[in-house]
Design a protein around this motif. Structure first.
Motif, PDB file in Angstrom:
ATOM      1  N   UNK A  44     -30.100 -55.306  -7.249  1.00  0.00           N
ATOM      2  CA  UNK A  44     -31.407 -55.845  -7.876  1.00  0.00           C
ATOM      3  C   UNK A  44     -32.024 -57.728  -7.270  1.00  0.00           C
ATOM      4  N   UNK A  45     -32.095 -58.053  -7.302  1.00  0.00           N
ATOM      5  CA  UNK A  45     -33.147 -59.309  -6.885  1.00  0.00           C
ATOM      6  C   UNK A  45     -32.254 -60.305  -6.609  1.00  0.00           C
ATOM      7  N   UNK A  46     -31.975 -61.180  -4.976  1.00  0.00           N
ATOM      8  CA  UNK A  46     -30.960 -61.818  -5.421  1.00  0.00           C
ATOM      9  C   UNK A  46     -30.090 -61.653  -5.601  1.00  0.00           C
ATOM     10  N   UNK A  47     -29.284 -61.054  -5.035  1.00  0.00           N
ATOM     11  CA  UNK A  47     -28.418 -60.661  -4.981  1.00  0.00           C
ATOM     12  C   UNK A  47     -27.238 -59.831  -6.259  1.00  0.00           C
ATOM     13  N   UNK A  48     -28.055 -59.833  -6.607  1.00  0.00           N
ATOM     14  CA  UNK A  48     -27.575 -59.299  -8.115  1.00  0.00           C
ATOM     15  C   UNK A  48     -27.074 -57.816  -7.858  1.00  0.00           C
ATOM     16  N   UNK A  49     -25.991 -57.538  -8.947  1.00  0.00           N
ATOM     17  CA  UNK A  49     -25.256 -55.902  -8.629  1.00  0.00           C
ATOM     18  C   UNK A  49     -24.581 -55.988  -9.523  1.00  0.00           C
ATOM     19  N   UNK A  50     -24.848 -54.378  -9.864  1.00  0.00           N
ATOM     20  CA  UNK A  50     -23.997 -53.987 -11.510  1.00  0.00           C
ATOM     21  C   UNK A  50     -22.496 -52.824 -10.786  1.00  0.00           C
ATOM     22  N   UNK A  51     -21.527 -53.062 -11.037  1.00  0.00           N
ATOM     23  CA  UNK A  51     -21.050 -51.668 -10.666  1.00  0.00           C
ATOM     24  C   UNK A  51     -20.379 -51.317 -11.922  1.00  0.00           C
ATOM     25  N   UNK A  52     -20.664 -50.217 -11.644  1.00  0.00           N
ATOM     26  CA  UNK A  52     -20.030 -49.368 -13.515  1.00  0.00           C
ATOM     27  C   UNK A  52     -19.254 -48.314 -12.797  1.00  0.00           C
ATOM     28  N   UNK A  77     -19.261 -48.392 -18.815  1.00  0.00           N
ATOM     29  CA  UNK A  77     -17.567 -49.859 -18.769  1.00  0.00           C
ATOM     30  C   UNK A  77     -17.930 -50.134 -16.995  1.00  0.00           C
ATOM     31  N   UNK A  78     -18.035 -51.558 -16.800  1.00  0.00           N
ATOM     32  CA  UNK A  78     -18.644 -51.643 -15.566  1.00  0.00           C
ATOM     33  C   UNK A  78     -18.301 -53.359 -15.753  1.00  0.00           C
ATOM     34  N   UNK A  79     -18.824 -54.303 -14.255  1.00  0.00           N
ATOM     35  CA  UNK A  79     -19.293 -55.545 -14.773  1.00  0.00           C
ATOM     36  C   UNK A  79     -20.532 -55.814 -13.769  1.00  0.00           C
ATOM     37  N   UNK A  80     -20.819 -56.857 -13.337  1.00  0.00           N
ATOM     38  CA  UNK A  80     -22.605 -57.391 -13.487  1.00  0.00           C
ATOM     39  C   UNK A  80     -22.475 -58.897 -13.528  1.00  0.00           C
ATOM     40  N   UNK A  81     -22.817 -58.732 -11.206  1.00  0.00           N
ATOM     41  CA  UNK A  81     -22.604 -60.115 -11.051  1.00  0.00           C
ATOM     42  C   UNK A  81     -24.019 -60.862 -10.401  1.00  0.00           C
ATOM     43  N   UNK A  82     -24.091 -61.461 -11.183  1.00  0.00           N
ATOM     44  CA  UNK A  82     -25.531 -62.596 -10.872  1.00  0.00           C
ATOM     45  C   UNK A  82     -25.707 -63.862 -11.303  1.00  0.00           C
ATOM     46  N   UNK A  83     -25.809 -64.623  -9.974  1.00  0.00           N
ATOM     47  CA  UNK A  83     -26.342 -65.795  -9.769  1.00  0.00           C
ATOM     48  C   UNK A  83     -24.819 -66.647  -9.914  1.00  0.00           C
ATOM     49  N   UNK A  84     -23.721 -65.531  -9.398  1.00  0.00           N
ATOM     50  CA  UNK A  84     -22.335 -66.341  -9.561  1.00  0.00           C
ATOM     51  C   UNK A  84     -21.362 -66.873 -10.274  1.00  0.00           C
ATOM     52  N   UNK A  85     -21.943 -65.419 -11.750  1.00  0.00           N
ATOM     53  CA  UNK A  85     -21.610 -65.658 -12.042  1.00  0.00           C
ATOM     54  C   UNK A  85     -20.785 -63.724 -12.804  1.00  0.00           C
ATOM     55  N   UNK A  86     -19.774 -63.355 -12.769  1.00  0.00           N
ATOM     56  CA  UNK A  86     -19.140 -61.871 -13.208  1.00  0.00           C
ATOM     57  C   UNK A  86     -18.961 -62.014 -14.234  1.00  0.00           C
ATOM     58  N   UNK A  87     -20.073 -60.419 -14.964  1.00  0.00           N
ATOM     59  CA  UNK A  87     -19.904 -60.324 -16.239  1.00  0.00           C
ATOM     60  C   UNK A  87     -19.473 -58.982 -16.619  1.00  0.00           C
ATOM     61  N   UNK A  88     -18.163 -58.227 -18.182  1.00  0.00           N
ATOM     62  CA  UNK A  88     -17.804 -57.529 -17.499  1.00  0.00           C
ATOM     63  C   UNK A  88     -18.657 -57.124 -18.824  1.00  0.00           C
ATOM     64  N   UNK A  89     -18.864 -55.853 -18.660  1.00  0.00           N
ATOM     65  CA  UNK A  89     -19.310 -55.030 -20.163  1.00  0.00           C
ATOM     66  C   UNK A  89     -19.069 -54.111 -20.371  1.00  0.00           C
ATOM     67  N   UNK A  90     -19.566 -52.831 -21.931  1.00  0.00           N
ATOM     68  CA  UNK A  90     -19.238 -52.222 -22.464  1.00  0.00           C
ATOM     69  C   UNK A  90     -20.596 -51.447 -22.638  1.00  0.00           C
ATOM     70  N   UNK A  91     -21.389 -50.583 -22.290  1.00  0.00           N
ATOM     71  CA  UNK A  91     -22.605 -49.718 -22.911  1.00  0.00           C
ATOM     72  C   UNK A  91     -22.079 -48.725 -23.833  1.00  0.00           C
ATOM     73  N   UNK A  92     -22.144 -48.851 -25.035  1.00  0.00           N
ATOM     74  CA  UNK A  92     -21.890 -47.312 -25.086  1.00  0.00           C
ATOM     75  C   UNK A  92     -23.063 -46.623 -25.200  1.00  0.00           C
TER      76      UNK A  92
END
Length: 231
Positions: free
Chosen positions: A130-138, A147-162
């Protein structure tokens, strides 16, 4: 001088034939014995040993080439929507998959959001940007969840989406209301909870609630329709 028998016949006339007969018998016996010995010896001398049996080597069994191992089967990628929350419960993530492509939305419901898109590989892995270097790996797991992670604004968020069933999923509305450009994104989570941000001329704020059955939403007194998002 040979004597005479009482009858006056010479003795030699009787013994002569008898001696001859005995001599002939002895000679015959000798010849028979000699022939028997000679025949036995000759037979044994020329008897050939039977040829040794030739053992043919057993043919080596042909090595059959084993059939190639079947490649691991991969299920076709589903056309489906997924929604869930980050591990720290601070934000929501929704991903929509169609024909090997994906679009995702990360949103904290206040002022942090990102739209991301990209391809999904046959094994279910994805890298969306996405914009400004945002990235989702899943990774899509058995078609049931991502199951994956989102890197946004220098922070990494783990997530699970059913996997989400309608009306859960990802929605978006864009319009011009009273001269302002409106761009809103909503994630309807399983269970009905909504997380969204409404941008008015680029300024984010919490989005008003939409009707998940129709997508209807009112912004500044004007009714808009939020529609399901697909790649």
């Amino acid at each position: 001088m040979a004597g005479n028998s009482p009858r006056g016949r010479p003795v030699m006339k009787r013994s002569g034939p008898l001696f001859t007969l005995l001599a002939g018998l002895l000679l015959a016996v000798f010849m028979l014995s000699l022939n028997a010995m000679t025949g036995t010896k000759s037979t044994s001398s020329y008897q050939e040993e039977p040829p040794a049996a030739t053992v043919s080597p057993s043919p080596r069994p042909e090595r059959s080439t084993p059939p190639p191992s079947p490649s691991p089967s991969t299920s076709p990628l589903p056309n489906a929507d997924y929604a869930g929350r980050t591990d720290d419960n601070s934000s929501a993530v929704a991903v929509s998959l169609r024909d090997g492509k994906a679009i995702a939305y990360f949103c904290d419901g206040r002022n942090k959001e990102s739209w991301l898109k990209g391809d999904v590989k046959d094994d279910g892995t994805m890298k969306l940007t996405g914009k400004q270097g945002a990235e989702l790996n899943g990774k899509l797991k058995e078609g049931k969840r991502i199951r994956g992670t989102v890197d946004l604004g220098g922070t990494r968020y783990g997530f699970t989406a059913d996997k989400a069933l309608k009306p859960s999923g990802l929605y978006r509305a864009t319009a011009s209301v009273r001269g302002a450009k409106i761009d809103g994104g909503w994630i309807v989570l399983p269970g009905g909870k909504q997380v969204g941000i409404l941008n008015r001329d680029g300024k984010p704020q919490a989005a008003p609630r939409i009707d998940p059955e129709t997508g209807a939403v009112t912004v500044d007194g004007q009714q808009l329709t939020a529609r399901p998002v697909t790649p």
